[in-house]
Design an enzyme around this catalytic site. Structure first.
Site, PDB file in Angstrom:
ATOM      1  N   PRO A  25      45.855  32.258  40.889  1.00  0.00           N
ATOM      2  CG  PRO A  25      44.745  34.303  40.890  1.00  0.00           C
ATOM      3  CD  PRO A  25      44.510  32.844  40.784  1.00  0.00           C
ATOM      4  CG  LEU A  26      49.659  30.923  43.662  1.00  0.00           C
ATOM      5  CD1 LEU A  26      50.295  29.554  43.434  1.00  0.00           C
ATOM      6  CD2 LEU A  26      49.341  31.131  45.135  1.00  0.00           C
ATOM      7  CB  THR A  27      52.008  37.672  44.150  1.00  0.00           C
ATOM      8  OG1 THR A  27      51.004  38.380  43.424  1.00  0.00           O
ATOM      9  CG2 THR A  27      53.228  38.559  44.305  1.00  0.00           C
ATOM     10  CB  ALA A  58      48.281  39.869  40.273  1.00  0.00           C
ATOM     11  CD  GLN A 100      44.605  37.928  39.186  1.00  0.00           C
ATOM     12  OE1 GLN A 100      45.713  38.167  39.667  1.00  0.00           O
ATOM     13  NE2 GLN A 100      43.568  37.584  39.923  1.00  0.00           N
ATOM     14  CG  HIS A 176      43.363  40.834  40.748  1.00  0.00           C
ATOM     15  ND1 HIS A 176      42.457  40.686  41.773  1.00  0.00           N
ATOM     16  CD2 HIS A 176      44.584  40.620  41.304  1.00  0.00           C
ATOM     17  CE1 HIS A 176      43.110  40.412  42.903  1.00  0.00           C
ATOM     18  NE2 HIS A 176      44.400  40.366  42.647  1.00  0.00           N
ATOM     19  CG  ASN A 179      42.645  39.157  46.812  1.00  0.00           C
ATOM     20  OD1 ASN A 179      41.655  38.763  47.436  1.00  0.00           O
ATOM     21  ND2 ASN A 179      43.397  38.343  46.102  1.00  0.00           N
ATOM     22  CE1 TYR A 181      47.142  44.575  45.814  1.00  0.00           C
ATOM     23  CE2 TYR A 181      45.921  42.537  45.474  1.00  0.00           C
ATOM     24  CZ  TYR A 181      46.988  43.224  46.045  1.00  0.00           C
ATOM     25  OH  TYR A 181      47.876  42.572  46.850  1.00  0.00           O
ATOM     26  NE  ARG A 228      41.133  34.632  42.672  1.00  0.00           N
ATOM     27  CZ  ARG A 228      42.086  34.374  43.576  1.00  0.00           C
ATOM     28  NH1 ARG A 228      43.000  35.277  43.859  1.00  0.00           N
ATOM     29  NH2 ARG A 228      42.118  33.223  44.205  1.00  0.00           N
ATOM     30  CG  ASN A 236      45.949  44.914  50.120  1.00  0.00           C
ATOM     31  OD1 ASN A 236      47.024  45.046  50.708  1.00  0.00           O
ATOM     32  ND2 ASN A 236      45.847  44.249  48.976  1.00  0.00           N
ATOM     33  N   GLY A 318      45.697  27.481  45.492  1.00  0.00           N
ATOM     34  CA  GLY A 318      46.855  28.366  45.505  1.00  0.00           C
ATOM     35  C   GLY A 318      48.024  27.718  46.209  1.00  0.00           C
TER      36      GLY A 318
HETATM   37  C1  PHB Z   1      50.400  39.674  47.234  1.00  0.00           C
HETATM   38  O1  PHB Z   1      51.366  39.965  46.527  1.00  0.00           O
HETATM   39  O2  PHB Z   1      50.465  39.484  48.429  1.00  0.00           O
HETATM   40  C2  PHB Z   1      49.097  39.537  46.578  1.00  0.00           C
HETATM   41  C3  PHB Z   1      48.974  39.876  45.261  1.00  0.00           C
HETATM   42  C4  PHB Z   1      47.751  39.758  44.643  1.00  0.00           C
HETATM   43  C5  PHB Z   1      46.665  39.309  45.373  1.00  0.00           C
HETATM   44  C6  PHB Z   1      46.786  38.973  46.687  1.00  0.00           C
HETATM   45  C7  PHB Z   1      48.011  39.102  47.303  1.00  0.00           C
HETATM   46  O3  PHB Z   1      45.484  39.216  44.802  1.00  0.00           O
END
Ligand code: PHB
Length: 360
Positions: A25-27, A58, A100, A176, A179, A181, A228, A236, A318
């Site tokens: 997953p990549l924002t 995400a 995700q 998710h 990280n 959240y 995940r 964070n 990623g």
């Molecule tokens: C981010 O936007 O930097 C980001 C988003 C979701 C993640 C990690 C980083 O799990």
């Protein structure tokens, strides 16, 4: 299971995947300002359909779950329509794609919330650092601690989003819980100081994750639901007094759910940050009774080593997927890799998004 490599087929839930290369997953911050996936996102995912499995960026389960500008959601019909175009394009090319599901909790900002309310979290603990808002970086605020009675409604939001993901044509969903959240904020004690049944013991801190998983499994069946985790990632402003024990407990609880997979961010997601504690992820891998997807700066060589020594079943990539839409072909041919341009990772147009070259 000796002698497996990235090109050994694998079955994930009901799906026979042609390889073990997963797009992590990549924002990318390229949805509309209404959090709707759009045409360039269709091209981007379709270009990457040769991955054994794509896990989307995400995706917010509710307006409350939003934490960054221009990130997509899966809570209204416009978003479902946008995602349908993506899943159809990936399926046309023979790919598989999981959505995700995301709620950022305290990693939001009043300016991103309806009526500018405070972000919600397990406890009123402000993370160090800044939120990304439509008017630039702004210091995080102290979030509002959720009342016990409010938590069920958020679990319902996850279930509603899971239903929308089904309507959007996804092959499955990934919860998710990594990280820093919302779900991770419940898991780790640096962000969870609650005294009700959602705080304190490992059992209590894991309760929200398991309620979410069970709600999502009701929609999808357990074989199409992954999760995940990032036990050591300090991103964070996250920390825990005993991550090895906490996540050992979490994984034991996951075992009874027979999930599609466990996806683990094995270190920190930012290469320049050291995680403050360390334990051997091979322990988690052995404790988990299902498929294990490893993530974290893997190269082809390291990935194949991990597969051959049975330290993982699949590997997610990623950063390499940002710049190499045909990563599978490049790995197969031992071809060179395109270099990503970090200035176009987050936000912008098709430049640095859909214009990375394929092999001839
Ligand atoms: C981010 O936007 O930097 C980001 C988003 C979701 C993640 C990690 C980083 O799990």
């Amino acid at each position: 299971m000796p002698d497996k490599d990235l090109f050994t087929p694998v079955t994930v839930g009901p799906y026979a995947l042609p390889n073990r290369v997963v797009m992590a997953p990549l924002t990318r911050n390229r949805a509309t300002d209404k959090n709707v996936p759009q045409a360039m996102n269709v091209r981007y995912y379709a270009q990457r359909a040769s991955a054994g499995l794509i896990i989307t960026e995400a995706t917010q389960i509710s307006p409350q779950g939003v934490g960054y500008p221009l990130t997509p959601g899966i809570h209204n019909d416009e978003q479902v329509a946008g995602w349908r175009n993506i899943t159809a394009a990936v399926h046309d090319k023979g790919g598989r794609i999981f959505n995700q599901l995301w709620h950022v909790g305290r990693i939001s900002h009043p300016s991103l919330q309806i009526d500018n309310v405070l972000p919600v979290a397990p406890s009123a603990i402000k993370p160090a650092g800044d939120a990304f808002t439509y008017s630039g970086l702004q210091p995080f605020v102290e979030p509002r601690a959720l009342d016990t009675e409010e938590i069920a409604a958020i679990v319902s939001d996850y279930q509603a989003a899971a239903l929308k993901a089904l309507a959007a044509g996804f092959d499955g969903v990934e919860v998710h819980a990594a990280n820093g959240y919302l779900i991770d904020q419940f898991l780790r004690d640096g962000s969870n100081q609650r005294s009700d049944e959602y705080g304190g013991s490992y059992e209590n801190r894991t309760r929200f994750l398991l309620e979410v998983l069970d709600a999502v499994i009701e929609v999808w069946g357990s074989g199409r639901v992954g999760v995940r985790l990032s036990p050591l990632n300090p991103f964070n402003d996250m920390h825990d007094t005993n991550p090895e024990a906490l996540f050992g407990y979490v994984v034991q609880q996951l075992n009874s759910r027979k999930l599609a997979y466990l996806h683990v961010v094995e270190g920190a997601i930012q290469a320049d940050v050291d995680s403050d504690t360390a334990f051997d992820m091979a322990i988690l891998r052995r404790q988990f009774e299902g498929l294990y997807i490893a993530n974290g700066g893997y190269t082809k060589q390291r990935a194949n080593d991990a597969l051959q020594t049975d330290r993982a079943d699949l590997i997610s990539f990623g950063a390499l997927y940002i710049a190499n839409p045909d990563l599978v072909a490049r790995f197969k041919q031992d071809a060179g890799l395109n270099q990503g341009d970090p200035t176009t990772y987050y936000g912008g147009d098709e430049a640095g998004y859909t214009d990375y070259p394929f092999l001839e």
